[in-house]
Write an enzyme that holds these catalytic residues in place. Structure first.
Site, PDB file in Angstrom:
ATOM      1  N   GLY A 198      13.125   2.847  42.321  1.00 41.02           N
ATOM      2  CA  GLY A 198      14.300   3.543  41.774  1.00 41.02           C
ATOM      3  C   GLY A 198      14.354   4.982  42.238  1.00 41.02           C
ATOM      4  O   GLY A 198      13.476   5.768  41.899  1.00 41.02           O
TER       5      GLY A 198
ATOM      6  N   LYS B 185      11.505   7.063  21.657  1.00 42.97           N
ATOM      7  CA  LYS B 185      10.470   8.097  21.864  1.00 42.97           C
ATOM      8  C   LYS B 185       9.616   8.296  20.613  1.00 42.97           C
ATOM      9  O   LYS B 185       8.398   8.455  20.702  1.00 42.97           O
ATOM     10  CB  LYS B 185      11.138   9.399  22.284  1.00 42.97           C
ATOM     11  CG  LYS B 185      11.861   9.289  23.637  1.00 42.97           C
ATOM     12  CD  LYS B 185      12.780  10.483  23.869  1.00 42.97           C
ATOM     13  CE  LYS B 185      13.560  10.352  25.179  1.00 42.97           C
ATOM     14  NZ  LYS B 185      14.669  11.332  25.258  1.00 42.97           N
TER      15      LYS B 185
END
Lengths: 436, 436
Positions: free
Chosen positions: A10, A205
């Site tokens: 990516g 997160k």
């Protein structure tokens, strides 16, 4: 010493940043790592972009599986994102004995337990500093820097988009929808901002931080998640008048009976350092029993700040890639056989304080009725504003801050107050944390 | 797995804290480290105190040399302080192949190059997280967390005593001497506060951070050190009016021609997060080329916060004590053969902005004369306050903030202004940093 060969999956924003920083700081990084770290293969569906960013040095392919299978590659950097192909590739890389560095919080929060178990079995590292709070080395602080502590709680501004929106709403007194449009125009919010504004990104997160702080498995599906879409700017103003700021916090707290894991707009005292973190910046407060409160602040997103974390992981993995696994920091901070099966508590069991805003008939006895219900529920009031009824109106607003109570208790009291004939409509309820 | 045996030298405040935290969090620490970490020997001149704190478990002695020679000891924790016997003991421990954990900033700032060379030669670790900013894992952030970056500068509030004094001077408008007495009564300042208030302690810490941030040797003797004893509270007030706070900062900046390394009272914009660090708290801002500005905040002193750092080092060393040295983080962040001989610049070569306060005759043309001298020196003015002359006085104060210039240039301009007949006495000059 022999160079380390990295395969990059990516080449979008963060991939490009990783390329740029590794190249620009090659000398500095090699002086630290003791050997060169080189991206020797790049996989991206967009071959043209990959060629443009990566130049002629690395092998460029649109077949990511050929990179994770490449015997020349020591470390795979996964920057694809999402749970789909990224999961397959990470598991395949592990199976092939590659170490993995990833910025993919969604993947780890949702499938982390499976991925870390596979890595453990295979004796490879999966490093993920870039998955939380971009360039801030918060994973390292939690896993290593505070290892002496029984960590008691953590609370973080871990989504830059929503913090930018909240800062603007407060600064300019604008409603959410207007500021969201501005944020999209400025590139601070995506065209589809759901993951950010609904709190999902922050919950990913918070889930990761919770696991490594407390030595528990990833439990994303049990997290309580509220975003900022329903937030009224009038509450930002009232909070300000009471000495508080409203931030979207990811909060996790260890209690003997379980873990609190929640994301929601939160009132915090304006004098706390974290209350003054503005714009797209991130900050995390971690409270340990020995160290007390510590705070970590910096850019939580962007090409180079995130690349900073990716490369720090590359340096760590480079240093330890031939070391015995016992010499490495355990993936989730605690030894794999020492992870505790402590469950996330349902939101009704959370202990916190509340901000309540209600519209009432402006007549004698109303306040007495309301405070009686709170007192009967054992909820004490810390502060209150009663607005004067506007000219010609028989209704007015009451804003109350309560002391701590269990959420189910607050819910019951709120339902009773809402049932009073003098109270109009629903009560606006926000959670409040002292963070001391 | 076999327990790690630790020999503790010095059982004062931090030694006691280390004992307490290791015991209280034994389970949590073992779950992380993978094996128990035990203090099995304690050396202190005060045997009675040592027995009281350490109980009957460890061997207790007043002969520290017997601990560093003890074949059962894996890691020596040096908490004696100072350059004398502590240096001898640390070098002896290294010679005997022991790893060392120390909180001794003075020792490392002054004799670090010799100590790290000895450790390198012997293949042992010398860990020193506790030497800077107590429980804040700033050494780990600099050595590992930001390893992708060309670190450009760092600036820290790294002495709690002076930050407490400055906070109190600002809050209460009291002079330095009064607040110092208060700080001594509260235990925030020692009976002999010289090391703190003269900036020496902060300079030790800045020296250590500078070395690991930039890959240069420890150069304490070249640091420019100014404390807060000469600071007038009137300047704190004027700074406030101009939107600034005054903090004692340890600053180090990398420039192509050398390193800036300096400790002095510094004006910083009041809206910066670090400007709002109050009381005895510590905070360090580190600016890297990829990550931008990051900040680390927490308690910089005290028994348990410092023990938090000592024990984090013990866990790290435990994990790597049998590993090959190439698997370890280099002592000074950069590989030993990659440390660069870049010198600290003399203070005259520092580039910064200035706050100038001068008393002048209140008559026409004075300001023109002063601004002409600054303009001729290429120094531009950012902001100015001219006070009205008090009733019956012919003199008034001018306060100016300048843009950046080289210090020798500022010195020359200041000397010229002081030579003007309309300027009374010396000009008060403080340095100012934007920290962005």
């Amino acid at each position: 010493m022999k160079a380390i060969n990295v395969g990059l999956l990516g080449i979008g924003t963060v991939g490009g940043g990783t390329f740029t920083v590794l190249k620009r700081n090659e000398e500095e990084i090699t002086r630290r790592a003791g050997r060169p770290i080189r991206i020797t293969a790049v996989a991206d569906k967009n071959l043209e972009l990959a060629r443009k960013v990566a130049g002629t040095g690395p092998r460029i392919t649109d077949d990511a599986f050929s990179v994770v299978a490449d015997p020349e590659i020591d470390i795979v950097v996964e920057l694809i994102g999402g749970y789909g192909i990224a999961k397959e590739l990470v598991l395949k890389a592990i199976e092939n004995g590659k170490h993995v560095v990833t910025a993919n919080k969604a993947l780890l929060a949702v499938h982390g337990n499976e991925i870390f178990a596979a890595a453990q079995k295979k004796g490879v590292m999966v490093a993920f500093e870039a998955a939380v709070a971009g360039g801030i080395p918060i994973i390292k602080a939690l896993r290593e820097g505070l290892s002496a502590n029984r960590i008691q709680w953590l609370a973080g501004i871990i989504n830059g988009t929503t913090n930018f929106i909240l800062s603007e709403m407060r600064d300019k007194g604008l409603p959410f929808a207007d500021v969201l449009k501005e944020a999209q125009a400025l590139g601070y919010a995506e065209a589809d901002p759901t993951f950010d504004i609904e709190g999902i990104d922050a919950a990913h997160k918070a889930t990761i931080m919770s696991a490594i702080a407390f030595g528990v498995p990833m439990q994303f599906s049990a997290a309580h998640v509220e975003g900022i879409t329903a937030l009224d700017s009038v509450d930002i103003t009232y909070a300000e008048q009471l000495g508080y700021r409203i931030k979207l916090l990811g909060i996790s707290r260890m209690r003997p009976e379980g873990i609190e894991l929640r994301v929601h707009p939160t009132l915090i005292p304006a004098k706390r350092l974290i209350a003054n973190v503005e714009g797209a910046m991130n900050a995390v407060v971690v409270h340990g029993d020995a160290v007390g409160a510590t705070l970590y602040y910096g850019k939580g997103a962007g090409a180079e700040p995130t690349a900073s974390a990716v490369i720090a992981d590359l340096v760590d993995v480079t240093r330890l890639h031939t070391a015995d696994p016992e010499h490495r920091v355990p993936h989730l901070a605690f030894q794999p056989d020492q992870v505790r099966d402590l469950k996330v508590l349902p939101i009704e069991e959370v202990i916190t304080s509340y901000y309540l805003r209600m519209r009432v008939e402006d007549k004698p006895g109303v306040l007495a009725d309301i405070t009686r219900i709170l007192a009967d529920s054992g909820i004490s009031i810390e502060a209150m504003i009663q607005k004067e009824a506007p000219e010609g109106s028989s209704q007015t607003d009451i804003i109350m801050l309560t002391h701590e109570t269990v959420e189910k208790n607050a819910n019951a009291a709120i339902a009773k107050i809402e049932a009073l004939p003098v109270v109009q409509g629903r009560i606006t309820r926000l959670r409040m944390e002292n963070l001391q």
